[in-house]
Each structure stands twice: as C-alpha cells, then as structure tokens.
Design a protein around this motif. Structure first.
Motif, PDB file in Angstrom:
ATOM      1  N   HIS A  36       0.823  -1.193  -0.100  1.00 22.58           N
ATOM      2  CA  HIS A  36       0.168   0.112   0.042  1.00 22.58           C
ATOM      3  C   HIS A  36       1.057   1.177   0.223  1.00 22.58           C
ATOM      4  CE1 HIS A  36      -3.671   2.296   1.780  1.00 22.58           C
ATOM      5  NE2 HIS A  36      -2.694   3.043   1.550  1.00 22.58           N
ATOM      6  N   VAL A  37       0.803   2.276  -0.838  1.00 18.12           N
ATOM      7  CA  VAL A  37       1.386   3.593  -0.959  1.00 18.12           C
ATOM      8  C   VAL A  37       0.397   4.690  -1.070  1.00 18.12           C
ATOM      9  CG1 VAL A  37       2.684   5.066  -2.599  1.00 18.12           C
ATOM     10  CG2 VAL A  37       3.188   2.524  -2.424  1.00 18.12           C
ATOM     11  N   GLN A  38       0.732   5.581  -0.067  1.00 14.91           N
ATOM     12  CA  GLN A  38      -0.058   6.931  -0.007  1.00 14.91           C
ATOM     13  C   GLN A  38       0.544   7.734  -1.039  1.00 14.91           C
ATOM     14  OE1 GLN A  38      -2.994   5.609   1.859  1.00 14.91           O
ATOM     15  NE2 GLN A  38      -3.103   7.729   2.152  1.00 14.91           N
ATOM     16  N   LEU A  39       0.072   8.367  -1.985  1.00 14.90           N
ATOM     17  CA  LEU A  39       0.338   9.153  -2.912  1.00 14.90           C
ATOM     18  C   LEU A  39       1.100  10.572  -2.249  1.00 14.90           C
ATOM     19  CD1 LEU A  39      -1.765   8.148  -5.833  1.00 14.90           C
ATOM     20  CD2 LEU A  39       0.420   7.528  -5.409  1.00 14.90           C
ATOM     21  N   ASP A  40       0.233  11.049  -1.176  1.00 14.60           N
ATOM     22  CA  ASP A  40       0.516  12.338  -0.781  1.00 14.60           C
ATOM     23  C   ASP A  40       1.125  12.144   0.686  1.00 14.60           C
ATOM     24  OD1 ASP A  40      -0.534  13.730  -2.887  1.00 14.60           O
ATOM     25  OD2 ASP A  40      -2.416  12.893  -2.142  1.00 14.60           O
ATOM     26  N   ASP A  41       2.117  10.974   0.905  1.00 11.02           N
ATOM     27  CA  ASP A  41       2.457  10.643   2.290  1.00 11.02           C
ATOM     28  C   ASP A  41       3.398  11.652   2.762  1.00 11.02           C
ATOM     29  OD1 ASP A  41       3.983   9.359   4.576  1.00 11.02           O
ATOM     30  OD2 ASP A  41       3.050   7.666   3.729  1.00 11.02           O
ATOM     31  N   ASP A  42       3.213  12.324   3.852  1.00  7.47           N
ATOM     32  CA  ASP A  42       4.215  13.293   4.509  1.00  7.47           C
ATOM     33  C   ASP A  42       5.082  12.750   5.332  1.00  7.47           C
ATOM     34  OD1 ASP A  42       1.693  12.429   6.048  1.00  7.47           O
ATOM     35  OD2 ASP A  42       1.924  14.085   7.293  1.00  7.47           O
ATOM     36  N   LEU A  43       5.331  11.458   5.421  1.00  3.75           N
ATOM     37  CA  LEU A  43       6.276  10.811   6.292  1.00  3.75           C
ATOM     38  C   LEU A  43       7.424  10.090   5.477  1.00  3.75           C
ATOM     39  CD1 LEU A  43       4.672   9.662   9.396  1.00  3.75           C
ATOM     40  CD2 LEU A  43       5.647  11.669   9.109  1.00  3.75           C
ATOM     41  N   PHE A  44       6.907   9.519   4.332  1.00  2.30           N
ATOM     42  CA  PHE A  44       7.734   8.688   3.357  1.00  2.30           C
ATOM     43  C   PHE A  44       7.487   9.182   2.115  1.00  2.30           C
ATOM     44  CE2 PHE A  44       6.721   6.259   7.377  1.00  2.30           C
ATOM     45  CZ  PHE A  44       8.183   6.166   7.848  1.00  2.30           C
ATOM     46  N   PRO A  45       8.405   9.557   1.383  1.00  2.00           N
ATOM     47  CA  PRO A  45       8.491  10.241  -0.099  1.00  2.00           C
ATOM     48  C   PRO A  45       7.987   9.180  -0.963  1.00  2.00           C
ATOM     49  CG  PRO A  45      10.259  11.109   1.213  1.00  2.00           C
ATOM     50  CD  PRO A  45       9.532  10.115   2.187  1.00  2.00           C
ATOM     51  N   LEU A  46       7.257   9.564  -1.856  1.00  2.00           N
ATOM     52  CA  LEU A  46       6.982   8.669  -2.855  1.00  2.00           C
ATOM     53  C   LEU A  46       7.940   7.634  -3.677  1.00  2.00           C
ATOM     54  CD1 LEU A  46       4.144   7.548  -4.137  1.00  2.00           C
ATOM     55  CD2 LEU A  46       4.338   9.484  -5.775  1.00  2.00           C
ATOM     56  N   ALA A  47       8.931   8.199  -3.934  1.00  2.00           N
ATOM     57  CA  ALA A  47       9.995   7.521  -4.652  1.00  2.00           C
ATOM     58  C   ALA A  47      10.670   6.644  -3.718  1.00  2.00           C
ATOM     59  CB  ALA A  47      11.041   8.684  -4.807  1.00  2.00           C
ATOM     60  N   ALA A  84      -9.342   0.590   0.926  1.00  2.00           N
ATOM     61  CA  ALA A  84      -7.928   0.031   0.740  1.00  2.00           C
ATOM     62  C   ALA A  84      -8.006  -0.904   1.924  1.00  2.00           C
ATOM     63  CB  ALA A  84      -6.900   1.056   1.166  1.00  2.00           C
ATOM     64  N   GLU A  85      -8.720  -1.016   2.845  1.00  2.00           N
ATOM     65  CA  GLU A  85      -9.074  -2.002   3.893  1.00  2.00           C
ATOM     66  C   GLU A  85      -9.692  -3.101   3.565  1.00  2.00           C
ATOM     67  OE1 GLU A  85      -9.996  -0.654   7.892  1.00  2.00           O
ATOM     68  OE2 GLU A  85      -8.990   1.463   7.377  1.00  2.00           O
ATOM     69  N   ILE A  86     -10.565  -2.913   2.813  1.00  2.00           N
ATOM     70  CA  ILE A  86     -11.141  -3.990   1.910  1.00  2.00           C
ATOM     71  C   ILE A  86     -10.427  -4.735   1.145  1.00  2.00           C
ATOM     72  CG2 ILE A  86     -13.179  -4.628   0.332  1.00  2.00           C
ATOM     73  CD1 ILE A  86     -14.457  -2.052   1.722  1.00  2.00           C
ATOM     74  N   ARG A  87      -9.566  -3.975   0.573  1.00  2.00           N
ATOM     75  CA  ARG A  87      -8.534  -4.896  -0.628  1.00  2.00           C
ATOM     76  C   ARG A  87      -7.456  -5.641   0.313  1.00  2.00           C
ATOM     77  NH1 ARG A  87      -7.766  -8.350  -3.669  1.00  2.00           N
ATOM     78  NH2 ARG A  87      -5.651  -8.210  -4.744  1.00  2.00           N
ATOM     79  N   TRP A  88      -6.956  -5.101   1.438  1.00  2.00           N
ATOM     80  CA  TRP A  88      -6.182  -5.887   1.951  1.00  2.00           C
ATOM     81  C   TRP A  88      -6.757  -7.242   2.536  1.00  2.00           C
ATOM     82  CZ3 TRP A  88      -5.251  -1.591   6.446  1.00  2.00           C
ATOM     83  CH2 TRP A  88      -4.640  -0.523   5.828  1.00  2.00           C
ATOM     84  N   ARG A  89      -7.872  -7.194   3.004  1.00  2.00           N
ATOM     85  CA  ARG A  89      -8.443  -8.323   3.443  1.00  2.00           C
ATOM     86  C   ARG A  89      -8.768  -9.271   2.367  1.00  2.00           C
ATOM     87  NH1 ARG A  89     -11.095  -4.531   6.814  1.00  2.00           N
ATOM     88  NH2 ARG A  89     -13.044  -4.461   5.508  1.00  2.00           N
ATOM     89  N   GLU A  90      -9.247  -8.709   1.189  1.00  2.00           N
ATOM     90  CA  GLU A  90      -9.545  -9.486  -0.034  1.00  2.00           C
ATOM     91  C   GLU A  90      -8.223 -10.314  -0.587  1.00  2.00           C
ATOM     92  OE1 GLU A  90     -10.945  -6.870  -2.930  1.00  2.00           O
ATOM     93  OE2 GLU A  90     -12.810  -7.067  -2.380  1.00  2.00           O
TER      94      GLU A  90
END
Length: 110
Positions: free
Chosen positions: A57-68, A98-104
């Motif tokens: 799972h990637v957060q596109l606007d993550d303020d703690l971990f840059p996308l790259a 996203a949580e639904i996809r994790w479980r699936e």
C-alpha cells in the motif's frame, strides 16, 4: 509502524508466511522522523528476502515517506507476486476501500 517492524518479521520467517500486506513505508523518510530510524540499507535487504505474495500500500501524498522511497521499497521486494495499491492522501489517512482490498488479498491467497 507495521511495515517498519513487519518487514523484518516477514523476511525472517520466510516460507512460514503465506501472504503479507505491507506499505505506507519507504527507503526514504521525512526529516520530522528520528534519523536513527532511517535504515534504508537494512530495509532494502529485508525486502529482498521476502518471497511470499505481497500487497504493498502506497499513499501518494505521504508526508512521512516520500513517494520515490515507497516505490523503491516495493521494487526491492523479492516476491514473484507483488501488487501495488495506491491511494491519494497523507500518511495517516486510509481509505476504507484499501482496507477491504487488504482483506481480499489475504483471503485470496490463504
């Protein structure tokens, strides 16, 4: 903190893991996080040892971990089956879909 600690566990337990959901973490971190926690070489090496299927799972606007850095960690995963799941928003936001996809993902592979 799930991936910060979970990556090492999944790598260490090897074939005993049948599937893993990881993410919201990367090989780069924002300056607001403690420098002592920035160990990209270690996390890259652990990721390479993971062989079970992984949903990352990637957060596109993550303020703690840059996308790259998130993409770099995903690329290092040694699994033959790995899936990238992306959602907009900062680190602390998790879309209910996203949580639904994790479980699936876990259910599909168990």
């Amino acid at each position: 903190m799930g991936t910060r600690f979970g990556l090492a566990i999944v790598a260490a337990l090897g074939a005993r893991f049948r599937v893993a959901v990881l993410g919201k973490y990367g090989l780069e971190q924002a300056p607001v996080l403690p420098r002592a926690m920035n160990l990209p070489e270690r996390y890259a090496a652990e990721a390479a040892r993971i062989t079970c299927p992984v949903l990352f799972h990637v957060q596109l606007d993550d303020d703690l971990f840059p996308l790259a850095g998130q993409y770099a960690l995903f690329d290092r995963l040694g699994s033959e089956r790995k899936e990238l799941l992306t959602y907009p928003g900062p680190h602390h936001v998790t879309d209910p879909a996203a949580e639904i996809r994790w479980r699936e993902f876990v259910r599909e592979l168990l």
